[in-house]
Design an enzyme around this catalytic site. Structure first.
Site, PDB file in Angstrom:
ATOM      1  N   GLU A  88      -9.625  -5.970  -4.809  1.00 36.00           N
ATOM      2  CA  GLU A  88     -10.546  -5.502  -4.358  1.00 36.00           C
ATOM      3  C   GLU A  88     -12.095  -6.090  -4.588  1.00 36.00           C
ATOM      4  O   GLU A  88     -12.729  -6.083  -3.834  1.00 36.00           O
ATOM      5  CB  GLU A  88     -10.401  -3.945  -4.700  1.00 36.00           C
ATOM      6  CG  GLU A  88      -9.157  -3.298  -4.099  1.00 36.00           C
ATOM      7  CD  GLU A  88      -8.788  -1.990  -4.856  1.00 36.00           C
ATOM      8  OE1 GLU A  88      -8.974  -1.989  -6.240  1.00 36.00           O
ATOM      9  OE2 GLU A  88      -8.633  -0.782  -4.057  1.00 36.00           O
ATOM     10  N   ASP A 104       0.973   4.583  -8.938  1.00 37.47           N
ATOM     11  CA  ASP A 104       0.646   5.391  -7.796  1.00 37.47           C
ATOM     12  C   ASP A 104       1.916   5.689  -6.964  1.00 37.47           C
ATOM     13  O   ASP A 104       2.778   4.602  -7.012  1.00 37.47           O
ATOM     14  CB  ASP A 104      -0.377   4.827  -6.746  1.00 37.47           C
ATOM     15  CG  ASP A 104      -1.738   4.551  -7.401  1.00 37.47           C
ATOM     16  OD1 ASP A 104      -2.064   5.357  -8.305  1.00 37.47           O
ATOM     17  OD2 ASP A 104      -2.187   3.561  -7.068  1.00 37.47           O
ATOM     18  N   GLU A 118      -1.198  -6.339  -4.427  1.00 35.27           N
ATOM     19  CA  GLU A 118      -1.591  -5.020  -5.309  1.00 35.27           C
ATOM     20  C   GLU A 118      -0.264  -4.404  -5.735  1.00 35.27           C
ATOM     21  O   GLU A 118      -0.249  -3.623  -6.603  1.00 35.27           O
ATOM     22  CB  GLU A 118      -2.642  -4.352  -4.663  1.00 35.27           C
ATOM     23  CG  GLU A 118      -3.493  -3.230  -5.641  1.00 35.27           C
ATOM     24  CD  GLU A 118      -3.175  -2.061  -5.126  1.00 35.27           C
ATOM     25  OE1 GLU A 118      -2.951  -1.140  -5.979  1.00 35.27           O
ATOM     26  OE2 GLU A 118      -3.401  -1.829  -4.026  1.00 35.27           O
ATOM     27  N   LEU A 177      -2.418  -2.175   1.829  1.00 33.95           N
ATOM     28  CA  LEU A 177      -3.078  -1.105   2.359  1.00 33.95           C
ATOM     29  C   LEU A 177      -3.780  -0.207   1.489  1.00 33.95           C
ATOM     30  O   LEU A 177      -3.416   0.521   0.693  1.00 33.95           O
ATOM     31  CB  LEU A 177      -2.063   0.034   2.944  1.00 33.95           C
ATOM     32  CG  LEU A 177      -2.235   0.525   4.102  1.00 33.95           C
ATOM     33  CD1 LEU A 177      -2.650  -0.272   5.356  1.00 33.95           C
ATOM     34  CD2 LEU A 177      -0.750   1.394   4.639  1.00 33.95           C
ATOM     35  N   ASP A 178      -4.998  -0.616   1.566  1.00 35.05           N
ATOM     36  CA  ASP A 178      -6.204   0.199   0.634  1.00 35.05           C
ATOM     37  C   ASP A 178      -6.492   1.489   1.409  1.00 35.05           C
ATOM     38  O   ASP A 178      -6.726   1.821   2.260  1.00 35.05           O
ATOM     39  CB  ASP A 178      -7.355  -0.621   0.713  1.00 35.05           C
ATOM     40  CG  ASP A 178      -8.659  -0.164  -0.245  1.00 35.05           C
ATOM     41  OD1 ASP A 178      -8.204   0.148  -1.378  1.00 35.05           O
ATOM     42  OD2 ASP A 178      -9.567   0.003   0.364  1.00 35.05           O
ATOM     43  N   ASP A 199       2.616   1.696   3.221  1.00 35.51           N
ATOM     44  CA  ASP A 199       2.161   0.649   2.159  1.00 35.51           C
ATOM     45  C   ASP A 199       3.153  -0.468   1.899  1.00 35.51           C
ATOM     46  O   ASP A 199       2.869  -1.722   1.954  1.00 35.51           O
ATOM     47  CB  ASP A 199       1.987   1.241   0.759  1.00 35.51           C
ATOM     48  CG  ASP A 199       1.125   2.145   0.393  1.00 35.51           C
ATOM     49  OD1 ASP A 199       0.719   2.882   1.367  1.00 35.51           O
ATOM     50  OD2 ASP A 199       0.447   2.200  -0.766  1.00 35.51           O
TER      51      ASP A 199
HETATM   52  P1  AFP Z   1      -5.598   4.528  -2.858  1.00 38.99           P
HETATM   53  O1  AFP Z   1      -5.002   3.645  -2.200  1.00 38.99           O
HETATM   54  O2  AFP Z   1      -4.647   5.123  -4.026  1.00 38.99           O
HETATM   55  O3  AFP Z   1      -5.834   5.611  -1.919  1.00 38.99           O
HETATM   56  O4  AFP Z   1      -6.801   4.209  -3.706  1.00 38.99           O
HETATM   57  C1  AFP Z   1      -7.851   3.865  -3.174  1.00 38.99           C
HETATM   58  C2  AFP Z   1      -8.824   3.154  -4.115  1.00 38.99           C
HETATM   59  O5  AFP Z   1      -8.178   2.192  -4.734  1.00 38.99           O
HETATM   60  C3  AFP Z   1     -10.020   2.675  -3.185  1.00 38.99           C
HETATM   61  O6  AFP Z   1      -9.840   2.192  -2.122  1.00 38.99           O
HETATM   62  C4  AFP Z   1     -11.091   3.778  -3.379  1.00 38.99           C
HETATM   63  O7  AFP Z   1     -12.382   3.229  -3.330  1.00 38.99           O
HETATM   64  C5  AFP Z   1     -10.710   4.406  -4.581  1.00 38.99           C
HETATM   65  O8  AFP Z   1      -9.272   4.271  -4.924  1.00 38.99           O
HETATM   66  C6  AFP Z   1     -10.856   5.886  -4.599  1.00 38.99           C
HETATM   67  O9  AFP Z   1     -10.567   6.337  -5.727  1.00 38.99           O
HETATM   68  P2  AFP Z   1     -10.838   7.899  -6.259  1.00 38.99           P
HETATM   69  O10 AFP Z   1      -9.959   8.772  -5.221  1.00 38.99           O
HETATM   70  O11 AFP Z   1     -10.706   8.071  -7.738  1.00 38.99           O
HETATM   71  O12 AFP Z   1     -12.208   8.347  -5.738  1.00 38.99           O
END
Ligand code: AFP
Length: 329
Positions: free
Chosen positions: A274, A59, A88, A112-113, A65
């Site tokens: 996660e 990503d 992560e 940062l999720d 982040d």
């Molecule tokens: P990002 O940190 O790249 O935004 O991803 C977030 C994540 O890991 C998690 O927090 C979400 O539940 C999931 O990805 C969302 O993924 P999709 O965009 O494929 O639905």
């Protein structure tokens, strides 16, 4: 009741406690405040937008982040409580600098999720998971990290939403503390959270439907059928930040899912950063975390960044989902 006081009162329940664990949680709450400070002013300063670096998951890393990743590492590296960290955002384990003492715990974190939501000012979060080291002494090794989630001694998340909430468990209930910026403290706002046995909301990226297997397709079809006795049809809510979707599920009940599919058989979510911490929290709140076949917390990890399908939520909802996935309904 501040988070600090709560942590110290919990420590008193263990007369032989050295204070290391409380110190670790204290450092984490400081890191959360520092990240909150940047997140809340992200629109004001030139911190939004992408850097040109890719992380190990491929990503594009956002500046926020990087800030959160460094802030958590630096808030945690010198306390003497940890022998190792893993984030992560980094491919390998993160060692404690040589000039600082090491301790008996290991910290894994997702700084940062939901980072793809940053620029749209949508809820994001940080997640952490704590284990006791398995090696005796010295610098920690990868083996200290690769423990099944059932061995976690604490797990939590910080949700930066309409307010900022620090939710954690050490196995004695799940508690939430809302940040009051006027006093600079997290204050107890959600004591002993219990997830409803069954909910009325499902949460999944249904855009992946075409690639799903039959079991999950049937289950989602079942949730959309009308049956007042079981609260169906369920409502659909999906933020795309796991912390946000999971927090809502924890409070209101229902199910959050990220299934495997034809393109990504292991789904998208990371076991160590996660799925383990959130499953630990959900189980301690009376819920369930599963990969469809097995309890998430019993999976023996083989690598730091491995992924797993996740079905997380109210006990009854996850059990019914498992029945569909295993072809029993
Ligand atoms: P990002 O940190 O790249 O935004 O991803 C977030 C994540 O890991 C998690 O927090 C979400 O539940 C999931 O990805 C969302 O993924 P999709 O965009 O494929 O639905």
């Amino acid at each position: 009741m501040t988070l600090e006081r709560f942590i110290h009162e919990e420590e008193r329940m263990y007369p032989r406690a050295t204070g290391a664990f409380s110190g670790l949680l204290h450092d984490l709450s400081l890191a959360a405040k520092l990240v909150w400070r940047e997140v809340s002013k992200a629109g004001l300063v030139n911190i939004l937008g992408a850097t040109d670096r890719m992380n190990v998951s491929g990503d594009l890393v956002k500046k926020l982040d990087e800030f959160a990743d460094e802030t958590i590492y630096r808030a945690m590296d010198h306390g003497g409580h940890l022998c190792l960290m893993a984030s992560e955002e980094n491919e390998d384990v993160l060692h404690i600098p040589d000039n600082y003492p090491t301790g008996k715990y290991v910290l894994l974190y997702d700084p940062l999720d939901g980072s793809s939501n940053i620029d749209a000012n949508i809820t994001i979060g940080s997640i952490f998971s704590v284990f006791k080291r398995t090696t005796e002494s010295g610098k920690g090794t990868l083996a200290d990290c690769l423990q099944p989630g059932v061995r976690q001694v604490a797990a939590g998340y910080i949700i930066y939403g309409s307010s900022t909430i620090f939710v954690y468990t050490t196995g004695n209930g799940v508690h939430g503390f809302t940040y009051d910026p006027t006093v600079g403290e997290f204050l107890l706002s959600h004591e002993n959270i219990r997830i409803p046995k069954r909910g009325k909301i499902y949460s999944v990226n249904e855009g992946n439907y075409a690639n799903w297997g039959e079991g999950i397709k049937k289950y989602v079809g079942y949730l959309k059928e009308s049956d007042a006795s079981t609260g169906r049809p369920y409502s659909l809510r999906y933020i795309g930040t796991m912390v946000g979707d999971a927090h809502r599920t924890l409070l209101y009940g229902g199910i959050f899912m990220y299934p495997g599919d034809r393109k990504n058989p292991e789904g998208k979510l990371r076991l160590m950063y996660e799925c383990n911490p959130l499953s630990f929290i959900f189980e301690h709140a009376g819920g369930r975390g599963s990969n469809g076949k097995q309890r998430i917390l019993e999976i023996q990890p083989k690598s730091l960044h491995e992924r797993t399908p996740l079905f997380l939520g109210s006990e009854e909802d996850v059990k019914i989902c498992e029945e569909f996935l295993q072809g029993n309904r």
